[in-house]
Motif scaffolding. Structure first.
Motif, mmCIF file in Angstrom:
data_model
loop_
_atom_site.group_PDB
_atom_site.id
_atom_site.type_symbol
_atom_site.label_atom_id
_atom_site.label_comp_id
_atom_site.label_asym_id
_atom_site.label_seq_id
_atom_site.Cartn_x
_atom_site.Cartn_y
_atom_site.Cartn_z
ATOM 1 N N LEU A 135 35.688 41.021 29.618
ATOM 2 C CA LEU A 135 35.679 40.946 31.076
ATOM 3 C C LEU A 135 37.061 40.550 31.570
ATOM 4 O O LEU A 135 37.638 39.577 31.077
ATOM 5 C CB LEU A 135 34.654 39.908 31.551
ATOM 6 C CG LEU A 135 33.257 39.968 30.923
ATOM 7 C CD1 LEU A 135 32.389 38.841 31.482
ATOM 8 C CD2 LEU A 135 32.611 41.327 31.152
ATOM 9 N N ASN A 136 37.579 41.275 32.545
ATOM 10 C CA ASN A 136 38.895 40.928 33.079
ATOM 11 C C ASN A 136 38.730 39.874 34.171
ATOM 12 O O ASN A 136 38.257 40.154 35.266
ATOM 13 C CB ASN A 136 39.614 42.151 33.629
ATOM 14 C CG ASN A 136 41.115 41.914 33.752
ATOM 15 O OD1 ASN A 136 41.598 40.804 33.515
ATOM 16 N ND2 ASN A 136 41.846 42.948 34.117
ATOM 17 N N ALA A 137 39.110 38.650 33.843
ATOM 18 C CA ALA A 137 39.053 37.543 34.801
ATOM 19 C C ALA A 137 40.459 37.333 35.374
ATOM 20 O O ALA A 137 41.159 38.295 35.668
ATOM 21 C CB ALA A 137 38.520 36.283 34.115
ATOM 22 N N SER A 138 40.893 36.090 35.501
ATOM 23 C CA SER A 138 42.217 35.818 36.072
ATOM 24 C C SER A 138 42.481 34.327 36.017
ATOM 25 O O SER A 138 41.537 33.518 36.042
ATOM 26 C CB SER A 138 42.271 36.283 37.533
ATOM 27 O OG SER A 138 43.447 35.815 38.170
ATOM 28 N N THR A 139 43.754 33.954 35.967
ATOM 29 C CA THR A 139 44.100 32.541 36.097
ATOM 30 C C THR A 139 43.629 31.993 37.445
ATOM 31 O O THR A 139 43.459 30.781 37.598
ATOM 32 C CB THR A 139 45.618 32.324 35.976
ATOM 33 O OG1 THR A 139 46.294 33.154 36.934
ATOM 34 C CG2 THR A 139 46.114 32.679 34.574
ATOM 35 N N ALA A 178 36.184 36.713 28.000
ATOM 36 C CA ALA A 178 36.954 36.962 29.219
ATOM 37 C C ALA A 178 38.433 36.858 28.906
ATOM 38 O O ALA A 178 38.853 35.990 28.134
ATOM 39 C CB ALA A 178 36.573 35.955 30.300
ATOM 40 N N ILE A 179 39.205 37.734 29.493
ATOM 41 C CA ILE A 179 40.655 37.646 29.391
ATOM 42 C C ILE A 179 41.201 37.328 30.773
ATOM 43 O O ILE A 179 40.765 37.910 31.772
ATOM 44 C CB ILE A 179 41.263 38.942 28.826
ATOM 45 C CG1 ILE A 179 42.740 38.723 28.510
ATOM 46 C CG2 ILE A 179 41.053 40.140 29.737
ATOM 47 C CD1 ILE A 179 43.297 39.707 27.515
ATOM 48 N N VAL A 236 35.340 35.200 17.436
ATOM 49 C CA VAL A 236 35.745 34.750 18.769
ATOM 50 C C VAL A 236 34.693 35.225 19.762
ATOM 51 O O VAL A 236 34.456 36.423 19.899
ATOM 52 C CB VAL A 236 37.126 35.307 19.150
ATOM 53 C CG1 VAL A 236 37.510 34.872 20.561
ATOM 54 C CG2 VAL A 236 38.189 34.858 18.150
ATOM 55 N N ASN A 237 34.057 34.271 20.452
ATOM 56 C CA ASN A 237 32.934 34.629 21.311
ATOM 57 C C ASN A 237 32.830 33.639 22.467
ATOM 58 O O ASN A 237 32.892 32.423 22.267
ATOM 59 C CB ASN A 237 31.633 34.616 20.490
ATOM 60 C CG ASN A 237 30.501 35.372 21.135
ATOM 61 O OD1 ASN A 237 30.695 36.135 22.078
ATOM 62 N ND2 ASN A 237 29.288 35.177 20.622
ATOM 63 N N GLY A 238 32.686 34.163 23.675
ATOM 64 C CA GLY A 238 32.471 33.318 24.842
ATOM 65 C C GLY A 238 33.709 32.649 25.405
ATOM 66 O O GLY A 238 33.604 31.803 26.296
ATOM 67 N N ILE A 239 34.890 33.041 24.925
ATOM 68 C CA ILE A 239 36.098 32.337 25.353
ATOM 69 C C ILE A 239 36.706 32.949 26.610
ATOM 70 O O ILE A 239 36.364 34.060 27.024
ATOM 71 C CB ILE A 239 37.178 32.312 24.250
ATOM 72 C CG1 ILE A 239 37.812 33.716 24.071
ATOM 73 C CG2 ILE A 239 36.635 31.776 22.953
ATOM 74 C CD1 ILE A 239 39.149 33.687 23.370
#
Length: 250
Positions: A135-139, A178-179, A236-239
Protein backbone atom coordinates in the motif's frame (compact mmCIF):
# COMPACT_ATOMS: atom_id res chain seq x y z
CA UNK A 1 19.13 -7.91 -13.23
CA UNK A 2 18.46 -10.59 -10.62
CA UNK A 3 14.88 -11.45 -11.77
CA UNK A 4 13.53 -11.48 -8.21
CA UNK A 5 9.98 -11.52 -9.56
CA UNK A 6 10.41 -14.10 -12.31
CA UNK A 7 7.06 -15.57 -13.34
CA UNK A 8 5.04 -13.29 -11.06
CA UNK A 9 1.93 -11.37 -12.13
CA UNK A 10 1.61 -7.88 -10.67
CA UNK A 11 -0.84 -4.99 -10.64
CA UNK A 12 0.22 -1.36 -10.23
CA UNK A 13 -2.61 1.14 -9.93
CA UNK A 14 -1.78 4.67 -11.00
CA UNK A 15 1.02 3.29 -13.12
CA UNK A 16 1.25 5.99 -15.79
CA UNK A 17 3.82 8.27 -14.15
CA UNK A 18 5.99 8.90 -11.12
CA UNK A 19 6.34 6.14 -8.53
CA UNK A 20 3.79 3.89 -10.22
CA UNK A 21 5.53 3.96 -13.59
CA UNK A 22 8.98 3.55 -12.04
CA UNK A 23 7.73 0.54 -10.07
CA UNK A 24 6.07 -1.08 -13.08
CA UNK A 25 9.32 -0.74 -15.01
CA UNK A 26 11.26 -2.30 -12.12
CA UNK A 27 8.74 -5.15 -11.82
CA UNK A 28 9.11 -5.99 -15.51
CA UNK A 29 12.90 -5.77 -15.30
CA UNK A 30 12.76 -8.25 -12.42
CA UNK A 31 10.78 -10.74 -14.51
CA UNK A 32 7.13 -9.97 -13.70
CA UNK A 33 4.19 -9.48 -16.02
CA UNK A 34 2.52 -6.21 -15.04
CA UNK A 35 -0.92 -4.69 -15.39
CA UNK A 36 -1.05 -0.91 -14.92
CA UNK A 37 -4.03 1.39 -14.57
CA UNK A 38 -4.55 5.06 -15.29
CA UNK A 39 -7.46 7.40 -15.75
CA UNK A 40 -6.34 8.92 -19.06
CA UNK A 41 -5.90 6.66 -22.08
CA UNK A 42 -3.25 8.81 -23.77
CA UNK A 43 -0.98 8.74 -20.73
CA UNK A 44 -1.69 5.03 -20.23
CA UNK A 45 -0.64 4.25 -23.80
CA UNK A 46 2.54 6.30 -23.37
CA UNK A 47 3.42 4.43 -20.16
CA UNK A 48 2.91 1.05 -21.84
CA UNK A 49 5.28 2.17 -24.60
CA UNK A 50 7.89 3.26 -22.06
CA UNK A 51 7.71 -0.05 -20.20
CA UNK A 52 8.03 -1.83 -23.51
CA UNK A 53 7.18 -5.47 -22.80
CA UNK A 54 5.23 -7.79 -20.50
CA UNK A 55 2.70 -5.09 -19.69
CA UNK A 56 -1.00 -4.42 -20.22
CA UNK A 57 -2.57 -1.02 -19.60
CA UNK A 58 -6.20 -0.85 -18.47
CA UNK A 59 -7.96 2.51 -18.33
CA UNK A 60 -9.96 3.18 -15.19
CA UNK A 61 -10.44 5.10 -11.97
CA UNK A 62 -9.87 3.16 -8.73
CA UNK A 63 -12.68 5.07 -7.01
CA UNK A 64 -15.13 3.66 -9.58
CA UNK A 65 -16.05 0.13 -8.53
CA UNK A 66 -17.29 -0.79 -12.00
CA UNK A 67 -13.87 0.12 -13.38
CA UNK A 68 -12.26 -2.16 -10.79
CA UNK A 69 -14.58 -5.02 -11.73
CA UNK A 70 -13.60 -4.58 -15.39
CA UNK A 71 -9.91 -4.47 -14.41
CA UNK A 72 -10.02 -7.76 -12.53
CA UNK A 73 -12.14 -9.46 -15.18
CA UNK A 74 -9.40 -8.60 -17.69
CA UNK A 75 -6.62 -9.83 -15.41
CA UNK A 76 -8.47 -13.08 -14.77
CA UNK A 77 -9.01 -13.63 -18.47
CA UNK A 78 -5.42 -12.82 -19.49
CA UNK A 79 -3.35 -14.25 -16.61
CA UNK A 80 -5.73 -16.04 -14.25
CA UNK A 81 -4.19 -14.83 -10.99
CA UNK A 82 -2.18 -12.16 -9.19
CA UNK A 83 0.95 -12.50 -7.06
CA UNK A 84 1.52 -8.81 -6.29
CA UNK A 85 -0.73 -5.79 -5.85
CA UNK A 86 0.82 -2.34 -5.48
CA UNK A 87 -2.09 -0.07 -4.53
CA UNK A 88 -0.39 3.13 -5.58
CA UNK A 89 -3.05 5.39 -7.10
CA UNK A 90 -3.61 8.50 -5.04
CA UNK A 91 -4.34 12.21 -5.14
CA UNK A 92 -3.45 15.16 -2.97
CA UNK A 93 -3.83 18.91 -3.09
CA UNK A 94 -2.71 21.54 -0.58
CA UNK A 95 -5.77 23.23 0.94
CA UNK A 96 -5.55 24.70 4.46
CA UNK A 97 -8.14 24.29 7.17
CA UNK A 98 -10.74 26.98 6.68
CA UNK A 99 -10.76 26.55 2.91
CA UNK A 100 -11.51 22.82 2.66
CA UNK A 101 -14.53 22.12 0.47
CA UNK A 102 -16.66 18.99 0.51
CA UNK A 103 -15.60 18.24 -3.06
CA UNK A 104 -11.91 18.22 -2.06
CA UNK A 105 -12.60 15.96 0.90
CA UNK A 106 -14.68 13.52 -1.14
CA UNK A 107 -12.24 13.33 -4.05
CA UNK A 108 -9.26 12.70 -1.78
CA UNK A 109 -10.94 10.07 0.38
CA UNK A 110 -12.69 8.40 -2.57
CA UNK A 111 -9.37 7.78 -4.30
CA UNK A 112 -6.91 7.31 -1.44
CA UNK A 113 -9.12 5.36 0.97
CA UNK A 114 -12.21 3.96 -0.77
CA UNK A 115 -10.35 3.28 -4.01
CA UNK A 116 -7.42 1.63 -2.26
CA UNK A 117 -9.69 -0.51 -0.07
CA UNK A 118 -11.69 -1.88 -2.99
CA UNK A 119 -8.58 -2.26 -5.16
CA UNK A 120 -7.32 -4.74 -2.57
CA UNK A 121 -10.63 -6.38 -1.65
CA UNK A 122 -11.63 -7.04 -5.24
CA UNK A 123 -8.17 -8.47 -5.99
CA UNK A 124 -8.38 -11.12 -3.27
CA UNK A 125 -10.17 -13.82 -5.31
CA UNK A 126 -7.30 -13.70 -7.83
CA UNK A 127 -4.48 -13.62 -5.29
CA UNK A 128 -2.50 -16.77 -4.60
CA UNK A 129 -1.46 -17.96 -1.16
CA UNK A 130 1.75 -16.19 -0.14
CA UNK A 131 1.07 -13.18 -2.34
CA UNK A 132 2.25 -9.67 -1.48
CA UNK A 133 0.19 -6.49 -1.13
CA UNK A 134 1.96 -3.13 -0.91
CA UNK A 135 0.00 0.00 0.00
CA UNK A 136 1.38 3.41 -0.92
CA UNK A 137 1.12 5.54 2.22
CA UNK A 138 3.20 8.65 3.00
CA UNK A 139 5.27 10.34 5.67
CA UNK A 140 2.21 12.62 5.87
CA UNK A 141 0.59 9.83 7.91
CA UNK A 142 2.73 10.78 10.93
CA UNK A 143 4.16 14.25 10.17
CA UNK A 144 1.97 17.34 10.11
CA UNK A 145 2.20 19.38 6.92
CA UNK A 146 0.49 22.74 6.44
CA UNK A 147 -2.50 22.54 4.09
CA UNK A 148 -2.24 18.75 3.74
CA UNK A 149 -4.50 17.66 6.60
CA UNK A 150 -7.01 15.82 4.39
CA UNK A 151 -4.27 14.04 2.44
CA UNK A 152 -2.46 13.13 5.67
CA UNK A 153 -5.65 11.72 7.14
CA UNK A 154 -6.15 9.45 4.12
CA UNK A 155 -2.60 8.15 4.43
CA UNK A 156 -3.07 7.46 8.15
CA UNK A 157 -6.05 5.33 7.12
CA UNK A 158 -3.85 3.48 4.64
CA UNK A 159 -1.35 2.69 7.39
CA UNK A 160 -4.16 1.38 9.57
CA UNK A 161 -5.41 -0.83 6.74
CA UNK A 162 -2.00 -2.54 6.53
CA UNK A 163 -2.10 -3.51 10.20
CA UNK A 164 -5.64 -4.90 10.12
CA UNK A 165 -5.37 -6.64 6.76
CA UNK A 166 -2.21 -8.40 7.90
CA UNK A 167 -4.44 -10.19 10.41
CA UNK A 168 -7.39 -10.63 8.06
CA UNK A 169 -5.18 -12.40 5.51
CA UNK A 170 -2.90 -14.37 7.80
CA UNK A 171 -4.57 -17.72 7.03
CA UNK A 172 -3.70 -17.21 3.35
CA UNK A 173 -0.12 -16.17 4.15
CA UNK A 174 -0.65 -12.96 2.17
CA UNK A 175 1.71 -10.25 3.38
CA UNK A 176 0.49 -6.65 3.60
CA UNK A 177 2.96 -3.80 3.98
CA UNK A 178 2.82 -0.04 3.61
CA UNK A 179 5.52 2.02 1.98
CA UNK A 180 5.80 5.67 2.97
CA UNK A 181 7.74 7.86 0.58
CA UNK A 182 9.07 11.22 1.67
CA UNK A 183 9.34 14.16 -0.71
CA UNK A 184 9.60 12.71 -4.21
CA UNK A 185 8.88 15.14 -7.05
CA UNK A 186 6.65 13.50 -9.67
CA UNK A 187 4.18 14.70 -12.33
CA UNK A 188 1.57 14.30 -9.59
CA UNK A 189 2.85 17.56 -8.14
CA UNK A 190 1.06 19.28 -11.03
CA UNK A 191 -2.19 18.98 -9.08
CA UNK A 192 -0.72 21.27 -6.42
CA UNK A 193 -1.28 24.23 -8.71
CA UNK A 194 2.28 25.48 -8.24
CA UNK A 195 4.07 27.61 -10.80
CA UNK A 196 7.46 26.31 -11.90
CA UNK A 197 9.15 28.68 -9.45
CA UNK A 198 6.82 27.72 -6.59
CA UNK A 199 7.47 24.03 -7.25
CA UNK A 200 11.22 24.65 -7.12
CA UNK A 201 10.89 26.56 -3.85
CA UNK A 202 8.74 23.80 -2.33
CA UNK A 203 11.23 21.08 -3.20
CA UNK A 204 14.15 23.12 -1.86
CA UNK A 205 12.32 23.86 1.39
CA UNK A 206 11.58 20.16 1.87
CA UNK A 207 15.18 19.15 1.16
CA UNK A 208 16.36 21.30 4.08
CA UNK A 209 14.52 18.97 6.48
CA UNK A 210 15.96 15.76 5.01
CA UNK A 211 19.15 14.43 6.65
CA UNK A 212 20.46 13.27 3.26
CA UNK A 213 20.12 16.84 2.04
CA UNK A 214 18.01 16.07 -1.03
CA UNK A 215 14.61 14.83 -2.13
CA UNK A 216 14.05 11.32 -3.45
CA UNK A 217 13.41 9.91 -6.91
CA UNK A 218 10.59 7.63 -8.08
CA UNK A 219 13.08 4.86 -8.84
CA UNK A 220 14.38 4.92 -5.26
CA UNK A 221 10.85 4.23 -4.06
CA UNK A 222 10.38 1.59 -6.75
CA UNK A 223 13.41 -0.36 -5.55
CA UNK A 224 11.93 -0.50 -2.05
CA UNK A 225 8.59 -1.70 -3.45
CA UNK A 226 10.41 -4.49 -5.30
CA UNK A 227 11.89 -5.55 -1.96
CA UNK A 228 8.44 -5.76 -0.36
CA UNK A 229 7.04 -7.60 -3.39
CA UNK A 230 9.81 -10.19 -3.55
CA UNK A 231 10.86 -13.14 -1.43
CA UNK A 232 13.66 -10.96 -0.05
CA UNK A 233 11.02 -9.68 2.38
CA UNK A 234 9.41 -13.06 3.08
CA UNK A 235 9.37 -12.42 6.86
CA UNK A 236 8.35 -8.76 6.58
CA UNK A 237 4.67 -8.23 7.30
CA UNK A 238 2.48 -5.37 8.51
CA UNK A 239 5.23 -2.76 8.49
CA UNK A 240 5.43 0.83 7.34
CA UNK A 241 8.67 1.18 5.40
CA UNK A 242 9.78 4.81 5.29
CA UNK A 243 11.76 5.74 2.19
CA UNK A 244 12.27 9.38 3.04
CA UNK A 245 15.97 10.14 3.46
CA UNK A 246 15.37 10.21 7.20
CA UNK A 247 12.94 13.16 7.14
CA UNK A 248 10.26 11.59 9.33
CA UNK A 249 12.75 9.83 11.59
CA UNK A 250 14.31 12.82 13.35
Amino acid sequence: MSHKLSGKVALVTGGTSGIGLATARRFVAEGAYVFITGRRQTELDAAVTKIGKNVTGIQGDVSNLADLDRLYATIEQEQGHLDIVFANAGVGQPIPLGAIAEEHFDKTFNTNVKGLLFTVQKALPLMLEGASIILNASTASIVGTPAFSVYGATKAAVRSFARSWTLDLKDRQIRVNAISPGTVPTPGYDQFGFSQEQAKEFVESQAKNIPLGRVGTPDEIAKAVVFLASDDSSFVNGIELFVDGGMAQI
